[in-house]
Enzyme design. Sequence first.
Site, PDB file in Angstrom:
ATOM      1  N   ASN A   7       0.852  -1.188   0.000  1.00  0.00           N
ATOM      2  CA  ASN A   7       0.000   0.000   0.000  1.00  0.00           C
ATOM      3  C   ASN A   7       0.895   1.248   0.000  1.00  0.00           C
ATOM      4  OD1 ASN A   7      -1.367   2.294   1.129  1.00  0.00           O
ATOM      5  ND2 ASN A   7      -3.042   0.956   1.712  1.00  0.00           N
ATOM      6  N   HIS A  10       1.029   6.343   1.654  1.00  0.00           N
ATOM      7  CA  HIS A  10       1.789   7.347   2.404  1.00  0.00           C
ATOM      8  C   HIS A  10       2.959   7.938   1.621  1.00  0.00           C
ATOM      9  CE1 HIS A  10      -1.020   7.012   5.476  1.00  0.00           C
ATOM     10  NE2 HIS A  10      -0.777   5.737   5.703  1.00  0.00           N
ATOM     11  N   HIS A  43      -5.662   3.671  -1.479  1.00  0.00           N
ATOM     12  CA  HIS A  43      -6.976   4.015  -0.941  1.00  0.00           C
ATOM     13  C   HIS A  43      -7.351   5.404  -1.445  1.00  0.00           C
ATOM     14  CE1 HIS A  43      -9.580   4.435   2.984  1.00  0.00           C
ATOM     15  NE2 HIS A  43     -10.257   4.687   1.888  1.00  0.00           N
ATOM     16  N   ARG A  45      -9.444   8.055  -0.863  1.00  0.00           N
ATOM     17  CA  ARG A  45     -10.369   8.527   0.177  1.00  0.00           C
ATOM     18  C   ARG A  45     -11.283   9.606  -0.373  1.00  0.00           C
ATOM     19  NH1 ARG A  45      -9.200   7.533   5.658  1.00  0.00           N
ATOM     20  NH2 ARG A  45     -10.489   9.345   6.037  1.00  0.00           N
ATOM     21  N   ARG A  49      -7.121  12.879   0.749  1.00  0.00           N
ATOM     22  CA  ARG A  49      -6.041  13.352   1.635  1.00  0.00           C
ATOM     23  C   ARG A  49      -4.660  12.925   1.136  1.00  0.00           C
ATOM     24  NH1 ARG A  49      -6.698  10.279   7.292  1.00  0.00           N
ATOM     25  NH2 ARG A  49      -8.549  11.551   7.362  1.00  0.00           N
ATOM     26  N   GLU A  70      -8.643   0.455  -2.680  1.00  0.00           N
ATOM     27  CA  GLU A  70      -9.426   0.499  -1.445  1.00  0.00           C
ATOM     28  C   GLU A  70     -10.373   1.672  -1.554  1.00  0.00           C
ATOM     29  OE1 GLU A  70      -7.244   0.953   2.144  1.00  0.00           O
ATOM     30  OE2 GLU A  70      -6.016  -0.792   1.718  1.00  0.00           O
ATOM     31  N   THR A 101      -7.922   3.850   8.444  1.00  0.00           N
ATOM     32  CA  THR A 101      -9.157   3.072   8.551  1.00  0.00           C
ATOM     33  C   THR A 101      -9.230   2.426   9.939  1.00  0.00           C
ATOM     34  OG1 THR A 101      -8.740   2.560   6.249  1.00  0.00           O
ATOM     35  CG2 THR A 101     -10.550   1.389   7.307  1.00  0.00           C
ATOM     36  N   GLU A 151     -10.966  -9.266   3.509  1.00  0.00           N
ATOM     37  CA  GLU A 151      -9.663  -8.878   4.065  1.00  0.00           C
ATOM     38  C   GLU A 151      -9.870  -8.722   5.569  1.00  0.00           C
ATOM     39  OE1 GLU A 151      -7.164  -6.109   2.029  1.00  0.00           O
ATOM     40  OE2 GLU A 151      -6.311  -5.350   3.908  1.00  0.00           O
ATOM     41  N   HIS A 191      -3.485  -4.296   7.956  1.00  0.00           N
ATOM     42  CA  HIS A 191      -3.601  -3.146   8.855  1.00  0.00           C
ATOM     43  C   HIS A 191      -2.690  -3.308  10.072  1.00  0.00           C
ATOM     44  CE1 HIS A 191      -5.589   0.654   9.727  1.00  0.00           C
ATOM     45  NE2 HIS A 191      -5.211   0.372  10.944  1.00  0.00           N
TER      46      HIS A 191
END
Length: 237
Positions: A7, A10, A43, A45, A49, A70, A101, A151, A191
Amino acid sequence: MPKLGVNIDHVATVRQARLGFEPDVLQAAMEAIRGGADGITVHLREDRRHIRDRDVTALRKSIRVPLNLEMSLAEEIVAFAFRLTPPKVCIVPEKRKELTTEGGLAVAREFSRVARAVERLSRRNIEISLFIAPLEREVRAAKKSGAQVIELHTGEYAHARSGHERKLELKRLKEAASLAHSLGLGVNAGHGLNYENVKPVAHISHMVELNIGHSIVSRALFVGMRQAVQEMKRLLN
Ligand code: PXP
């Protein structure tokens, strides 16, 4: 051995700190793939963000491993996924103020809304997973919704405050994975997984893929994305 979905949200978080162009998300994906990533996850969002629409479009066009999008159940985002047709989506809950999340999707409680989105996206042959807590009722509801994959949320395991608590959480993950497998669902997890806590989760029977973001991107700052992914892959072996 489970596959590794990296993922890269970031990487975009750092870029958005200056609203500019670096670090480049696509380049991060390519380096992760060179390091052995079996898939790339982002993801999108509702508040945009970190990952932006154009990132997802560019990744969809350019990467040679499956893109896993996601996303929440917001109409605008579901419509975006319907148009883009990534090979995989993972439906997650989303709250505006959360740092990340926070919990699993309440599939049992929001059943008709979830099932409607699953039905719509399935028409595009997208593999759909639901991000859920390791609870029997959620696994059964996920199956009933028509999703092919779950998941499992590993946050409670990752943030357990004692060895005893961690053991209990691992047991819940194992039971949920085994139930899901018996129902014919594919099992992913993610996660809060990192280089210290990943091994027991990677050893859970029937685990198909782990999605890991923050710890890999953090390590990449010091050793580079390629090596950070290679190191995580070694732990999954
Ligand atoms: N899987 C899902 C469904 C997530 O929402 C996240 C966080 O975006 C992850 C995996 C990755 O979590 P982490 O960044 O803590 O590794």
